[in-house]
Design a protein around this motif. Structure first.
Motif, PDB file in Angstrom:
ATOM      1  N   SER A  38       5.236   2.443 -12.010  1.00 43.92           N
ATOM      2  CA  SER A  38       6.010   1.297 -12.503  1.00 43.92           C
ATOM      3  C   SER A  38       6.784   0.633 -11.364  1.00 43.92           C
ATOM      4  O   SER A  38       6.938  -0.584 -11.348  1.00 43.92           O
ATOM      5  CB  SER A  38       6.944   1.717 -13.624  1.00 43.92           C
ATOM      6  N   LEU A  39       7.265   1.417 -10.396  1.00 45.46           N
ATOM      7  CA  LEU A  39       7.918   0.819  -9.231  1.00 45.46           C
ATOM      8  C   LEU A  39       6.917   0.035  -8.384  1.00 45.46           C
ATOM      9  O   LEU A  39       7.246  -1.011  -7.831  1.00 45.46           O
ATOM     10  CB  LEU A  39       8.581   1.898  -8.371  1.00 45.46           C
ATOM     11  N   GLY A  40       5.698   0.523  -8.302  1.00 47.13           N
ATOM     12  CA  GLY A  40       4.645  -0.207  -7.601  1.00 47.13           C
ATOM     13  C   GLY A  40       4.336  -1.535  -8.283  1.00 47.13           C
ATOM     14  O   GLY A  40       4.116  -2.549  -7.627  1.00 47.13           O
ATOM     15  N   ALA A  41       4.340  -1.513  -9.620  1.00 44.34           N
ATOM     16  CA  ALA A  41       4.093  -2.739 -10.373  1.00 44.34           C
ATOM     17  C   ALA A  41       5.225  -3.744 -10.164  1.00 44.34           C
ATOM     18  O   ALA A  41       4.979  -4.945  -9.968  1.00 44.34           O
ATOM     19  CB  ALA A  41       3.941  -2.418 -11.856  1.00 44.34           C
ATOM     20  N   LYS A  42       6.460  -3.265 -10.180  1.00 41.92           N
ATOM     21  CA  LYS A  42       7.609  -4.153  -9.961  1.00 41.92           C
ATOM     22  C   LYS A  42       7.586  -4.742  -8.560  1.00 41.92           C
ATOM     23  O   LYS A  42       7.909  -5.912  -8.357  1.00 41.92           O
ATOM     24  CB  LYS A  42       8.911  -3.398 -10.177  1.00 41.92           C
ATOM     25  N   LEU A  43       7.202  -3.933  -7.583  1.00 40.17           N
ATOM     26  CA  LEU A  43       7.125  -4.396  -6.201  1.00 40.17           C
ATOM     27  C   LEU A  43       6.082  -5.500  -6.062  1.00 40.17           C
ATOM     28  O   LEU A  43       6.316  -6.512  -5.400  1.00 40.17           O
ATOM     29  CB  LEU A  43       6.779  -3.207  -5.305  1.00 40.17           C
ATOM     30  N   ALA A  44       4.933  -5.314  -6.708  1.00 39.39           N
ATOM     31  CA  ALA A  44       3.868  -6.307  -6.644  1.00 39.39           C
ATOM     32  C   ALA A  44       4.261  -7.587  -7.376  1.00 39.39           C
ATOM     33  O   ALA A  44       4.015  -8.694  -6.878  1.00 39.39           O
ATOM     34  CB  ALA A  44       2.587  -5.728  -7.236  1.00 39.39           C
ATOM     35  N   GLN A  45       4.888  -7.467  -8.526  1.00 40.31           N
ATOM     36  CA  GLN A  45       5.282  -8.650  -9.295  1.00 40.31           C
ATOM     37  C   GLN A  45       6.383  -9.434  -8.612  1.00 40.31           C
ATOM     38  O   GLN A  45       6.488 -10.645  -8.782  1.00 40.31           O
ATOM     39  CB  GLN A  45       5.713  -8.240 -10.700  1.00 40.31           C
ATOM     40  N   ALA A  46       7.211  -8.748  -7.835  1.00 40.89           N
ATOM     41  CA  ALA A  46       8.289  -9.426  -7.119  1.00 40.89           C
ATOM     42  C   ALA A  46       7.771 -10.154  -5.874  1.00 40.89           C
ATOM     43  O   ALA A  46       8.526 -10.861  -5.220  1.00 40.89           O
ATOM     44  CB  ALA A  46       9.361  -8.417  -6.719  1.00 40.89           C
ATOM     45  N   GLY A  47       6.504  -9.968  -5.553  1.00 38.53           N
ATOM     46  CA  GLY A  47       5.935 -10.633  -4.390  1.00 38.53           C
ATOM     47  C   GLY A  47       6.277  -9.947  -3.081  1.00 38.53           C
ATOM     48  O   GLY A  47       6.215 -10.562  -2.025  1.00 38.53           O
ATOM     49  N   ARG A  48       6.626  -8.672  -3.143  1.00 41.01           N
ATOM     50  CA  ARG A  48       7.011  -7.945  -1.938  1.00 41.01           C
ATOM     51  C   ARG A  48       5.845  -7.176  -1.332  1.00 41.01           C
ATOM     52  O   ARG A  48       6.023  -6.386  -0.426  1.00 41.01           O
ATOM     53  CB  ARG A  48       8.168  -7.015  -2.262  1.00 41.01           C
ATOM     54  N   VAL A  49       4.647  -7.441  -1.855  1.00 37.15           N
ATOM     55  CA  VAL A  49       3.423  -6.851  -1.302  1.00 37.15           C
ATOM     56  C   VAL A  49       2.483  -7.996  -0.956  1.00 37.15           C
ATOM     57  O   VAL A  49       2.245  -8.883  -1.781  1.00 37.15           O
ATOM     58  CB  VAL A  49       2.751  -5.893  -2.317  1.00 37.15           C
ATOM     59  N   ARG A  50       1.968  -7.974   0.260  1.00 41.21           N
ATOM     60  CA  ARG A  50       0.979  -8.971   0.673  1.00 41.21           C
ATOM     61  C   ARG A  50      -0.342  -8.259   0.907  1.00 41.21           C
ATOM     62  O   ARG A  50      -0.387  -7.226   1.560  1.00 41.21           O
ATOM     63  CB  ARG A  50       1.419  -9.686   1.942  1.00 41.21           C
ATOM     64  N   ILE A  51      -1.406  -8.850   0.390  1.00 42.33           N
ATOM     65  CA  ILE A  51      -2.752  -8.325   0.577  1.00 42.33           C
ATOM     66  C   ILE A  51      -3.482  -9.308   1.476  1.00 42.33           C
ATOM     67  O   ILE A  51      -3.734 -10.446   1.088  1.00 42.33           O
ATOM     68  CB  ILE A  51      -3.486  -8.163  -0.766  1.00 42.33           C
ATOM     69  N   ASN A  52      -3.777  -8.881   2.687  1.00 44.48           N
ATOM     70  CA  ASN A  52      -4.410  -9.735   3.702  1.00 44.48           C
ATOM     71  C   ASN A  52      -3.643 -11.040   3.899  1.00 44.48           C
ATOM     72  O   ASN A  52      -4.221 -12.110   4.036  1.00 44.48           O
ATOM     73  CB  ASN A  52      -5.871 -10.034   3.330  1.00 44.48           C
ATOM     74  N   GLY A  53      -2.324 -10.958   3.868  1.00 44.62           N
ATOM     75  CA  GLY A  53      -1.473 -12.126   4.109  1.00 44.62           C
ATOM     76  C   GLY A  53      -1.120 -12.927   2.876  1.00 44.62           C
ATOM     77  O   GLY A  53      -0.265 -13.799   2.932  1.00 44.62           O
ATOM     78  N   ASP A  54      -1.773 -12.675   1.745  1.00 43.07           N
ATOM     79  CA  ASP A  54      -1.489 -13.411   0.508  1.00 43.07           C
ATOM     80  C   ASP A  54      -0.563 -12.582  -0.371  1.00 43.07           C
ATOM     81  O   ASP A  54      -0.784 -11.391  -0.566  1.00 43.07           O
ATOM     82  CB  ASP A  54      -2.790 -13.697  -0.263  1.00 43.07           C
ATOM     83  N   LYS A  55       0.465 -13.248  -0.938  1.00 41.11           N
ATOM     84  CA  LYS A  55       1.402 -12.544  -1.807  1.00 41.11           C
ATOM     85  C   LYS A  55       0.726 -12.059  -3.069  1.00 41.11           C
ATOM     86  O   LYS A  55      -0.059 -12.765  -3.686  1.00 41.11           O
ATOM     87  CB  LYS A  55       2.570 -13.461  -2.198  1.00 41.11           C
ATOM     88  N   SER A  56       1.054 -10.843  -3.430  1.00 40.89           N
ATOM     89  CA  SER A  56       0.574 -10.284  -4.686  1.00 40.89           C
ATOM     90  C   SER A  56       1.504 -10.764  -5.795  1.00 40.89           C
ATOM     91  O   SER A  56       2.717 -10.661  -5.682  1.00 40.89           O
ATOM     92  CB  SER A  56       0.586  -8.761  -4.612  1.00 40.89           C
ATOM     93  N   SER A  57       0.921 -11.292  -6.870  1.00 39.94           N
ATOM     94  CA  SER A  57       1.753 -11.826  -7.948  1.00 39.94           C
ATOM     95  C   SER A  57       1.764 -10.933  -9.184  1.00 39.94           C
ATOM     96  O   SER A  57       2.579 -11.117 -10.068  1.00 39.94           O
ATOM     97  CB  SER A  57       1.275 -13.218  -8.335  1.00 39.94           C
ATOM     98  N   GLN A  58       0.838  -9.984  -9.240  1.00 41.75           N
ATOM     99  CA  GLN A  58       0.781  -9.113 -10.399  1.00 41.75           C
ATOM    100  C   GLN A  58       0.279  -7.732 -10.003  1.00 41.75           C
ATOM    101  O   GLN A  58      -0.362  -7.559  -8.973  1.00 41.75           O
ATOM    102  CB  GLN A  58      -0.101  -9.714 -11.479  1.00 41.75           C
ATOM    103  N   ALA A  59       0.585  -6.766 -10.844  1.00 43.17           N
ATOM    104  CA  ALA A  59       0.214  -5.376 -10.562  1.00 43.17           C
ATOM    105  C   ALA A  59      -1.288  -5.152 -10.663  1.00 43.17           C
ATOM    106  O   ALA A  59      -1.809  -4.188 -10.121  1.00 43.17           O
ATOM    107  CB  ALA A  59       0.941  -4.444 -11.517  1.00 43.17           C
TER     108      ALA A  59
END
Length: 128
Positions: free
Chosen positions: A23-44
């Motif tokens: 659930s913390l991983g999902a919150k991190l991704a939804q908050a846009g604090r994870v980038r995948i190949n430079g693009d912001k992740s918007s959802q878990a």
């Protein structure tokens, strides 16, 4: 893990021990604090595959991981380290001074009075 070698970002963060819970991983991704190949992740549900570069912004540090494989469970730390290659930049040394930083200079007597000076001031004002 799906058939095409992809995995949800929240599961991968949990399996790689980057976060304590899914659930913390999902919150991190939804908050846009994870980038995948430079693009912001918007959802878990965003997926990662081997070869992707993840930039994870945590409280006090930034992690840069290259995904080597998808996980099947949250195992011990040795197993989790096989899922990624850490390509994070080295942290800046905390005790190193900036080369152009000046040491603050204060003239003697320009700060708070010493105990001796305070007693002298009290004697001048008529106190004990």
């Amino acid at each position: 893990m799906s058939a095409d070698g992809r995995q949800r970002i929240d599961k991968w963060l949990f399996f790689s021990r980057a976060v304590k819970s899914r659930s913390l991983g999902a919150k991190l991704a939804q908050a846009g604090r994870v980038r995948i190949n430079g693009d912001k992740s918007s959802q878990a549900a965003d997926s990662v595959k081997p070869g992707d570069v993840l930039t994870i912004t945590l409280e006090r540090r930034i992690l840069v991981y290259k995904v080597l494989s998808c996980g099947s469970r949250r195992g011990p730390a040795e197993e989790a380290r096989l899922l990624y290659e850490d390509i994070s930049p080295a942290p800046a040394p905390k005790d190193a001074l900036l080369p152009d930083a000046l040491v603050p200079v204060r003239d003697a007597g320009s700060g708070r009075p010493t105990k001796r000076q305070r007693r002298e001031t009290d004697r001048l004002r008529g106190g004990d």
